[in-house]
Design a protein around this motif. Structure first.
Motif, PDB file in Angstrom:
ATOM      1  N   LYS A 187      -3.176   6.986   5.836  1.00 25.20           N
ATOM      2  CA  LYS A 187      -1.933   7.438   5.362  1.00 25.20           C
ATOM      3  C   LYS A 187      -1.388   6.692   4.103  1.00 25.20           C
ATOM      4  O   LYS A 187      -1.473   7.160   2.916  1.00 25.20           O
ATOM      5  CB  LYS A 187      -0.892   7.771   6.397  1.00 25.20           C
ATOM      6  N   SER A 188      -1.549   5.329   4.152  1.00 20.87           N
ATOM      7  CA  SER A 188      -1.002   4.469   3.163  1.00 20.87           C
ATOM      8  C   SER A 188      -1.963   4.492   1.996  1.00 20.87           C
ATOM      9  O   SER A 188      -1.227   4.504   0.793  1.00 20.87           O
ATOM     10  CB  SER A 188      -0.710   3.070   3.724  1.00 20.87           C
ATOM     11  N   GLU A 189      -3.256   4.718   2.172  1.00 23.21           N
ATOM     12  CA  GLU A 189      -4.074   4.556   1.142  1.00 23.21           C
ATOM     13  C   GLU A 189      -3.863   6.070   0.409  1.00 23.21           C
ATOM     14  O   GLU A 189      -3.811   6.101  -1.076  1.00 23.21           O
ATOM     15  CB  GLU A 189      -5.648   4.417   1.419  1.00 23.21           C
ATOM     16  N   ALA A 238      -0.960   5.716  -1.936  1.00 24.49           N
ATOM     17  CA  ALA A 238      -1.159   4.815  -2.955  1.00 24.49           C
ATOM     18  C   ALA A 238      -2.026   5.523  -4.069  1.00 24.49           C
ATOM     19  O   ALA A 238      -1.668   5.595  -5.216  1.00 24.49           O
ATOM     20  CB  ALA A 238      -1.779   3.605  -2.703  1.00 24.49           C
ATOM     21  N   ARG A 239      -2.908   6.251  -3.569  1.00 30.13           N
ATOM     22  CA  ARG A 239      -3.928   7.286  -4.593  1.00 30.13           C
ATOM     23  C   ARG A 239      -2.922   7.975  -5.310  1.00 30.13           C
ATOM     24  O   ARG A 239      -3.307   8.472  -6.374  1.00 30.13           O
ATOM     25  CB  ARG A 239      -4.766   7.786  -3.659  1.00 30.13           C
ATOM     26  N   GLY A 299      -0.118   7.904  -6.475  1.00 29.74           N
ATOM     27  CA  GLY A 299       1.114   7.465  -7.150  1.00 29.74           C
ATOM     28  C   GLY A 299       2.378   6.838  -6.500  1.00 29.74           C
ATOM     29  O   GLY A 299       3.296   6.737  -7.210  1.00 29.74           O
ATOM     30  N   PRO A 340       4.433   4.851  -3.411  1.00 32.25           N
ATOM     31  CA  PRO A 340       4.679   3.495  -3.149  1.00 32.25           C
ATOM     32  C   PRO A 340       3.511   2.971  -2.339  1.00 32.25           C
ATOM     33  O   PRO A 340       2.732   3.388  -1.855  1.00 32.25           O
ATOM     34  CB  PRO A 340       5.895   3.471  -2.338  1.00 32.25           C
ATOM     35  N   LEU A 341       3.424   1.534  -2.633  1.00 33.89           N
ATOM     36  CA  LEU A 341       2.260   0.787  -1.804  1.00 33.89           C
ATOM     37  C   LEU A 341       2.792   0.173  -0.488  1.00 33.89           C
ATOM     38  O   LEU A 341       3.144  -0.785  -0.289  1.00 33.89           O
ATOM     39  CB  LEU A 341       1.746  -0.279  -2.619  1.00 33.89           C
ATOM     40  N   LEU A 342       2.560   0.976   0.567  1.00 30.93           N
ATOM     41  CA  LEU A 342       2.900   0.841   1.796  1.00 30.93           C
ATOM     42  C   LEU A 342       2.212  -0.109   2.310  1.00 30.93           C
ATOM     43  O   LEU A 342       1.022  -0.304   2.043  1.00 30.93           O
ATOM     44  CB  LEU A 342       3.093   1.909   2.639  1.00 30.93           C
ATOM     45  N   PRO A 343       2.544  -1.089   3.523  1.00 31.60           N
ATOM     46  CA  PRO A 343       1.800  -1.883   4.151  1.00 31.60           C
ATOM     47  C   PRO A 343       0.738  -1.104   4.689  1.00 31.60           C
ATOM     48  O   PRO A 343       0.674  -0.394   5.396  1.00 31.60           O
ATOM     49  CB  PRO A 343       2.668  -2.391   5.345  1.00 31.60           C
ATOM     50  N   PRO A 344      -0.478  -1.724   4.213  1.00 28.69           N
ATOM     51  CA  PRO A 344      -1.496  -1.156   4.598  1.00 28.69           C
ATOM     52  C   PRO A 344      -2.331  -1.335   5.949  1.00 28.69           C
ATOM     53  O   PRO A 344      -3.531  -1.616   6.205  1.00 28.69           O
ATOM     54  CB  PRO A 344      -2.669  -1.637   3.577  1.00 28.69           C
TER      55      PRO A 344
END
Lengths: 222, 807
Positions: A37-39, A42-43, A45, A47-51
């Motif tokens: 989900k986080s990837e 981010a993909r 555009g 937020p960059l959540l804790p991966p």
């Protein structure tokens, strides 16, 4: 810690973790893992959540597998946040998944987020599955069935908890993934599927409460 | 610069003399800071240099001629309130018209339409009135250098209020940008009375020092307790006992502002006031949870002189200059001497006339606080804590927004940022950590190399995907509100009444009634994040709890209060009923006194309560609450929650605390600092704010929660995940820093324990007089532990029995 009940002849246990255990067949059933989900955010555009949600989800799933040693693990759809997330899955998470699947049957039921077979992942992909007369599918349809999709939750003692919803025709599982929200069980969509029955709230100990009553929550000094 | 003749003529026509401080600002060579109470033409003082620079000059032939033609933005005015910008536009319009100046003045806030915003970016007015958030947004556009390149002056209004929050940090970063875009721009700060003018000057200063202009404060205020026929109640009450006297005072004054500390209390007081308002004196209500339309109506009526009084919260602490206010009534303890002085200043709109203020304590404990505060005002002993360094979450946002404007060089940005007052001490390592966070997320697991937000190319940092600028701009600002739900009258296009917190809304079921905007309404439905209501005065209403507005008592004031309670000689300064109350406390339990730490255990509402009177300030007692509940959890007492005030901590639990001595052992408490502090609700709340400001999570957009409920998840999950998998992450460090400022370090608790070598514990049959006010405080912190598990089981079992089922 679990709560045992009968659903159309199946003896099942709702686990405090949010997983469903069928002891007779030694099946472990989980819904809505939403790996990657986080990837995906981010993909796109966002937020960059804790991966780390993949590791967090598989750590919890791994604890259940270690405790129960299931013959089969069933992901009830939305195991991945989208099909591209399957390819982009963090190597550490993929290794962990492979290790968990080692020596058991692993079934990916397709969901709206992951309709196709997850290539390169352990196990096999199906649209649905039957347990006796009960269907296992992503989204509740013609009952009796066991499904996920809605991420049900309840409000209890002043807080929100993920919950199983158990009605006459449908058993709806809470989302097992780490980064998943919840839909409160009195939402019209859920109330239509399970107008009456039980909610089993997740937590260190599962807590059972009635659904579809006019009862008002107790108020007072909290 | 001297005042040109046409200005002298204009002052003459008004029958005014320019005030010395207005001329002083005009004469200032560089940046300046004017510190003065409201009134006295402070705003005009701020704008006078701009008007003079924009005015035509007398040519050699004796005719007026324009200076070189002025195009573009000359003066930028920044205020904390949107309403203030509109007010200033109106107020400034008059002298500009009367002086015949050819000056375009426009405002630019979140309410400004998109067509006007676009035009302002191409063709800015001479004077632009805006807020810190709108400034940050404008600076994020590629046109920023063109808009601000010719800027000559900046006016920062209500700087004391801006400096109290992260909005001030953001503004100072924006100011550093403006100083870089337009070297030589002159900045004027306008502030109410503050305890440390030098610190505020340092806050707004760039490279050169700031000249402080502090006019004579004028005559001492006429300030006293409002005498009442009925004594103040034991607890809570919101000051209703004083309604007859308050009404009488309103009748005698021309215009009164009645300040009340919380929105809920303001609602109740307003209702009670009207119930007794036999003469139908026009009295309005103003607070931040009312719909904008409602507030605007009250403001307009107030400006037009149609209201005799307004019941208000901090929403009227700032701005809106109503010349006619001649009385301020403070209901409830002021909590903070500086704020009291600033509020008193609101009744000072005639220059050099003494302000008049009356204080109404809400209960007997507050009487002590009020007397202590009055003594401090008379002694001109203002309180306040020094400002900490600029927070890094604000810097993260600034870096991202800077990238939205244009690619930037890291060294140049760092050099610019450290010219901003709050960031003067910023280390390069911290700056780089923020840059890394903005670019990659800053995780130990380098997961986003393909999806970085910022990329380094040709030596400059830039957005990887320029489309991301839209999302980043939507997240601008440092105010993070609790989730609020709108309240509207039922039916299509029903009138908006205001907002309530989501947590309060969740406690409502259709048919429940509650109080909002001074009226009792019944909840009909909750749909699309809007609560639909109908008027219904037939039931006892529930009271909406707005947790975000609690004022904290300054430690200085808390210590004054403690000294007063502990010293019977000083009791003579207190009203009789308060002396009686303290006397009762002395009989049923005992009085806290310096050197003694008093605690009490008593049952209330089916739960056990434990109160400890530490007088260490809300923040230190909150930390104590977090640690103490951990110890209670270990002892199996089932703590459910706690709340801290400035003088006491109250914990409620399923089982009673019988012997607190081992619980409040300093060594034992210290041992618990690490994990428990990290896991509690206060930290999670802090994390959410930090994560939103820094851009880790997106602010909830209007309508975004409408349907995608499964998609949104709590920021608590992110916090827990980071703590487990990336404990050194920047966001956790920023959260700890911020909580450290809010929670205060453990040293204060140790100091409190050391200061109170004697301990005394009383087990009582019911609430003690001193504990009663605690039960009415808001801001409870829930504890997730065994107690809550037991409670959840009890609640679920009760529902099952009610349903005729057996669990």
């Amino acid at each position: 810690m679990s709560y045992g009940f009968d659903f159309h002849g199946l003896q099942l246990q709702a686990r405090g973790s949010g997983a469903l255990w069928w002891p007779d067949g030694r099946w472990l059933i989980v819904a809505d893992l939403h790996l990657g989900k986080s990837e995906r955010m981010a993909r796109r555009g966002g937020p960059l959540l804790p991966p780390y949600e993949g590791l967090a989800t598989l750590d919890r799933l791994g604890a259940e597998i270690a405790a129960l040693d299931p013959v089969a693990v069933v992901s009830l759809g939305d195991g991945f946040d989208d099909m591209a997330a399957v390819q982009a899955l963090d190597a550490q998470v993929a290794l962990r998944l492979a290790a968990l699947a080692q020596g058991r049957d692993w079934v990916w039921i397709g969901g709206n987020h992951d309709p196709a077979a997850p290539l390169g992942m352990p196990g096999r992909a199906l649209d649905s599955l039957s347990l006796g007369q009960v269907a296992l599918r992503h989204q509740a349809g013609q009952g009796p069935d066991i499904s996920g999709h809605y991420h049900p939750a309840v409000r209890l003692a002043g807080e929100r908890r993920r919950a199983f919803l158990l009605g006459a025709d449908h058993l709806i599982l809470p989302a097992f993934g780490a980064y998943t929200g919840g839909l409160i069980c009195d939402d019209p969509v859920l109330a239509a599927l399970v107008p009456r029955g039980l909610a089993i709230a997740c937590g260190t100990r599962p807590v059972v409460m009635p659904l579809g009553l006019a009862a008002r929550p107790r108020r007072g000094w909290r | 610069m001297i005042l040109p003749q046409i200005f002298h003529d204009w002052f003459d026509r008004q029958g005014w003399q320019p005030h010395p401080h207005q001329l002083a600002l005009l004469a200032a060579k560089g940046d300046s800071l004017l510190i003065a109470p409201t009134g006295g033409g402070k705003t005009l003082a701020g704008f006078l240099p701009s008007l003079v620079e924009l005015a035509p000059v007398e040519g050699p032939d004796g005719y007026l001629e324009n200076r070189e033609e002025r195009r573009g933005l000359h003066t930028l005015y920044v205020s904390p309130l949107k309403a203030l910008t509109a007010d200033i536009a109106r107020n400034l319009g008059r002298p500009v018209a009367e002086l015949g100046l050819d000056i375009r003045i426009e405002d630019r806030t979140g309410d400004t339409g998109s067509a006007q915003r676009r035009r302002q970016r191409v063709d800015p007015p001479h004077v632009l009135l805006t807020t810190p958030e709108s400034l940050a947004l404008m600076l994020s556009y590629p046109e920023a250098p063109a808009i601000f390149g010719g800027l000559r002056r900046v006016v920062l209004d209500e700087l004391h209020a801006l400096a109290e929050s992260k909005r001030g940090d953001q503004l100072m970063l924006g100011l550093a940008r403006l100083r870089a875009l337009s070297p030589g721009v002159r900045v004027t700060g306008l502030s109410a009375t503050v305890e440390d003018p030098q610190a505020l000057a340092g806050f707004m200063a760039g490279a050169a020092p700031v000249e402080i202009v502090e006019p004579d404060p004028g005559p001492d205020p006429d300030i006293a307790m409002l005498p009442t026929a009925a004594p103040a109640p034991w607890a809570g009450g919101g000051g209703h006992y004083a309604i007859p006297e308050v009404l009488a005072a309103v009748r005698e004054a021309r215009t009164t502002i009645i300040f009340i500390n919380t929105r809920a209390q303001a609602e109740l007081f307003f209702q009670a006031l009207w119930a007794a308002n036999d003469e139908n004196l026009p009295i309005g209500l103003h607070h931040g949870s009312l719909a904008r339309e409602q507030r605007a109506r009250v403001e307009a009526a107030m400006a037009a002189g149609e209201l005799r009084a307004v019941v208000a919260t901090g929403s009227l602490d700032l701005g809106i200059d109503w010349g006619a206010v001649d009385l301020v009534i403070q209901v409830g303890a002021p909590k903070n001497v500086k704020r009291l002085v600033q509020r008193i200043g609101r009744a000072n709109h005639r220059y050099n006339a003494p302000s008049k203020a009356r204080i109404v304590p809400a209960n007997r404990f507050e009487q002590i606080e009020c007397v202590a505060a009055l003594q401090a005002v008379t002694a001109r002993d203002l309180d306040g804590d020094p400002r900490g360094p600029g927070p890094l979450d604000v810097l993260c946002q600034h870096i991202l927004l800077t990238a939205c404007a244009a690619p930037f060089d890291a060294d140049a940005l760092f050099a610019e940022v450290v010219t901003a007052g709050p960031y003067r001490g910023l280390s390069r390592a911290d700056f780089d950590a923020c840059l890394d966070f903005a670019a990659t997320g800053g995780y130990a697991l380098r997961a986003y190399d393909r999806w970085q937000r910022l990329m380094l190319r040709d030596g400059l940092w830039r957005l990887r995907d320029p489309r991301a600028a839209r999302l980043l701009r939507m997240n601008v600002g440092t105010i993070v509100e609790a989730e609020m739900l709108k309240v509207r009258m039922r039916g299509r296009g029903g009138a908006p009444l205001g907002e309530v917190e989501e947590a309060f809304a969740a406690s409502l079921t259709p048919g429940d009634s509650f109080l909002i905007g001074g009226r009792v309404v019944r909840m009909d439905s909750l749909r699309d994040m809007v609560i639909q209501v109908t008027p219904d005065a037939s039931q006892q209403p529930k009271i909406a709890v707005f947790s975000g507005v609690k004022l904290a008592m300054s430690t200085q004031l808390a210590h004054r209060v403690q000294a007063m309670i502990g010293d019977p000689v000083q009791h003579t300064a207190l009203p009789k009923d308060t002396r009686d109350w303290l006397g009762l406390q002395a009989r049923v339990s005992r009085l806290p006194e310096p050197g003694l730490l008093l605690s009490e255990t008593f049952p209330h509402a089916g739960l056990w309560h434990f109160a400890i009177y530490g007088f260490a300030g809300r923040n230190a007692l909150q930390t104590l609450g977090l640690l103490l509940t951990r110890e209670m959890e270990e002892e199996g007492l089932g703590p459910l929650g706690f709340l801290s005030t400035d003088y006491a901590l109250l914990v409620w639990s399923l089982d009673p605390v019988r012997d607190p001595a081992p619980l409040i052992d300093a060594a034992r408490l210290r041992a618990g600092l690490g994990d428990w502090l990290g896991e509690n609700a206060v930290m999670k709340r802090t994390f959410r704010n930090v994560a939103v400001v820094a851009g880790l999570i997106q602010r909830n957009m209007p309508g975004a929660r409408k349907s995608g409920r499964q998609a949104t998840f709590s920021s608590d999950i992110l916090y827990d995940t980071l703590r487990k998998y990336d404990p050194d992450h920047l966001m956790l460090r920023v959260t700890a820093d911020e909580a450290g400022r809010g929670l205060v370090d453990f040293g204060r608790i140790e100091e409190m324990l050391a200061r109170s070598p004697r301990r005394e514990h009383r087990v009582l049959e019911r609430v003690s007089p001193l504990a009663a006010p605690l039960l009415l405080e808001v801001g409870r912190v829930p504890i997730r532990g065994e107690g809550r598990e037991r409670l959840a089981q009890i609640e679920a079992d009760a529902l099952m029995r009610e349903a005729g089922l057996v669990a």
